[in-house]
Design a protein around this motif. Structure first.
Motif, PDB file in Angstrom:
ATOM      1  N   PRO A  80       0.889  -1.240   0.085  1.00  0.00           N
ATOM      2  CA  PRO A  80      -0.060   0.099  -0.051  1.00  0.00           C
ATOM      3  C   PRO A  80       0.730   1.300   0.047  1.00  0.00           C
ATOM      4  CG  PRO A  80      -0.236  -1.104   2.258  1.00  0.00           C
ATOM      5  CD  PRO A  80       0.739  -2.074   1.331  1.00  0.00           C
ATOM      6  N   SER A  82       0.643   5.803  -0.945  1.00  0.00           N
ATOM      7  CA  SER A  82      -0.133   6.742  -1.620  1.00  0.00           C
ATOM      8  C   SER A  82       0.950   7.949  -1.942  1.00  0.00           C
ATOM      9  CB  SER A  82      -1.278   7.473  -0.651  1.00  0.00           C
ATOM     10  OG  SER A  82      -0.336   7.990   0.560  1.00  0.00           O
ATOM     11  N   SER A  91      -3.113   0.875  -9.667  1.00  0.00           N
ATOM     12  CA  SER A  91      -3.983  -0.188  -9.127  1.00  0.00           C
ATOM     13  C   SER A  91      -3.635  -1.571  -9.381  1.00  0.00           C
ATOM     14  CB  SER A  91      -5.444   0.032  -9.828  1.00  0.00           C
ATOM     15  OG  SER A  91      -6.022   1.136  -9.253  1.00  0.00           O
ATOM     16  N   TYR A  93      -3.767  -5.686  -7.865  1.00  0.00           N
ATOM     17  CA  TYR A  93      -4.763  -6.655  -7.040  1.00  0.00           C
ATOM     18  C   TYR A  93      -4.247  -7.132  -5.760  1.00  0.00           C
ATOM     19  CZ  TYR A  93      -7.357 -10.780  -5.846  1.00  0.00           C
ATOM     20  OH  TYR A  93      -8.369 -11.580  -5.427  1.00  0.00           O
ATOM     21  N   LYS A  94      -4.712  -6.698  -4.771  1.00  0.00           N
ATOM     22  CA  LYS A  94      -4.428  -7.088  -3.419  1.00  0.00           C
ATOM     23  C   LYS A  94      -5.215  -8.364  -2.959  1.00  0.00           C
ATOM     24  CE  LYS A  94      -3.865  -4.827   1.200  1.00  0.00           C
ATOM     25  NZ  LYS A  94      -4.280  -3.724   1.954  1.00  0.00           N
ATOM     26  N   GLN A  97      -7.741  -8.413   0.279  1.00  0.00           N
ATOM     27  CA  GLN A  97      -8.971  -7.737   0.193  1.00  0.00           C
ATOM     28  C   GLN A  97      -9.549  -8.314  -1.184  1.00  0.00           C
ATOM     29  OE1 GLN A  97      -9.788  -5.603   2.345  1.00  0.00           O
ATOM     30  NE2 GLN A  97      -7.960  -5.681   3.467  1.00  0.00           N
ATOM     31  N   ARG A  99      -9.531  -7.531  -4.164  1.00  0.00           N
ATOM     32  CA  ARG A  99      -9.862  -6.465  -5.197  1.00  0.00           C
ATOM     33  C   ARG A  99      -8.427  -5.583  -5.369  1.00  0.00           C
ATOM     34  NH1 ARG A  99     -12.171  -4.268  -0.310  1.00  0.00           N
ATOM     35  NH2 ARG A  99     -10.963  -2.131   0.131  1.00  0.00           N
ATOM     36  N   ALA A 100      -8.685  -4.765  -6.554  1.00  0.00           N
ATOM     37  CA  ALA A 100      -7.442  -4.069  -6.906  1.00  0.00           C
ATOM     38  C   ALA A 100      -7.750  -2.703  -5.982  1.00  0.00           C
ATOM     39  CB  ALA A 100      -7.689  -3.659  -8.244  1.00  0.00           C
ATOM     40  N   GLU A 101      -6.333  -2.368  -5.539  1.00  0.00           N
ATOM     41  CA  GLU A 101      -6.055  -1.186  -4.769  1.00  0.00           C
ATOM     42  C   GLU A 101      -4.847  -0.382  -5.134  1.00  0.00           C
ATOM     43  OE1 GLU A 101      -6.246  -1.594  -0.447  1.00  0.00           O
ATOM     44  OE2 GLU A 101      -8.084  -2.894  -0.617  1.00  0.00           O
ATOM     45  N   LYS A 102      -5.061   0.814  -4.905  1.00  0.00           N
ATOM     46  CA  LYS A 102      -3.976   1.833  -5.210  1.00  0.00           C
ATOM     47  C   LYS A 102      -2.889   1.578  -4.389  1.00  0.00           C
ATOM     48  CE  LYS A 102      -2.962   6.851  -5.922  1.00  0.00           C
ATOM     49  NZ  LYS A 102      -3.467   8.026  -5.669  1.00  0.00           N
ATOM     50  N   GLY A 103      -1.613   1.245  -5.059  1.00  0.00           N
ATOM     51  CA  GLY A 103      -0.478   1.087  -4.469  1.00  0.00           C
ATOM     52  C   GLY A 103       0.762   0.583  -5.311  1.00  0.00           C
TER      53      GLY A 103
END
Length: 191
Positions: A80, A82, A91, A93-94, A97, A99-103
């Motif tokens: 992760p 920012s 984006s 895949y995490k 979770q 789902r895809a996240e910003k990192g």
């Protein structure tokens, strides 16, 4: 490593020693607090190229001499992060979770000693941000990580182990060009 000159060797000894007992985050300011080097010295030192794959291979040379069966494992890890100025921020895949996240994403290669149930880290590379006009995919980036580092693997490796995401035709064909077989969590797949 004969290509490493004395100033860089001294710098790396200080860095690796300091990282062993560094509390908190490993940034230039904290490294300078717990060693005799200034944070600008760390900044300059980290700009110099260093072949960590060769360093890891030489570090494992004695361990890898016994007659065990080895395979190569590849996987990606989400970090992760920012901030608009961070290189490679995108984006990804995490898995935790689902789902895809910003990192950021790091692709990692390890040598797996199948007989001793042990894995040895060989290399990590940051997955770059995809540019939309290019026709390359993340699978191409994973192959670009695997192919240049393959000469560092011990002789006799025949298998690449990965999770199901890597079972794409493009990746399997890239592995087969190296004359290896691809295995996933369900077993060896000789597609």
């Amino acid at each position: 490593m004969s290509t490493v000159l004395k100033p860089q060797r001294t710098f790396l000894i200080v860095v690796l020693t300091t990282l062993m007992y560094l509390p908190g985050k490993a940034n230039f300011r904290n490294l300078s607090r717990y060693s005799g080097l200034h944070e600008k010295t760390y900044s300059r030192g980290f700009r110099r190229p260093f072949n960590f794959v060769e360093f890891n291979r030489l570090s494992l040379a004695e361990t890898l001499t016994h007659n065990s069966t080895f395979a190569v494992a590849i996987d990606a890890t989400f970090i992760p992060k920012s901030g608009p100025c961070t290189y490679g921020l995108n984006s990804f895949y995490k898995g935790a979770q689902g789902r895809a996240e910003k990192g950021l994403e790091i692709s990692t290669l390890a040598l797996v000693d199948i007989d001793d149930n042990t894995a040895y880290h060989l290399s990590s590379r940051q997955t770059p941000k995809l540019d939309s006009p290019k026709k390359e995919t993340r699978v191409d980036d994973y192959l670009k990580h695997l192919q240049p580092d393959s000469p560092a693997f011990p002789a006799g490796i025949r298998y690449v182990l990965a999770d199901v995401y890597y079972s794409k035709t493009k990746f399997i064909n890239g592995v087969r060009k190296l004359d290896w077989l691809f295995g996933n969590c369900r077993g060896i797949n000789s597609v």
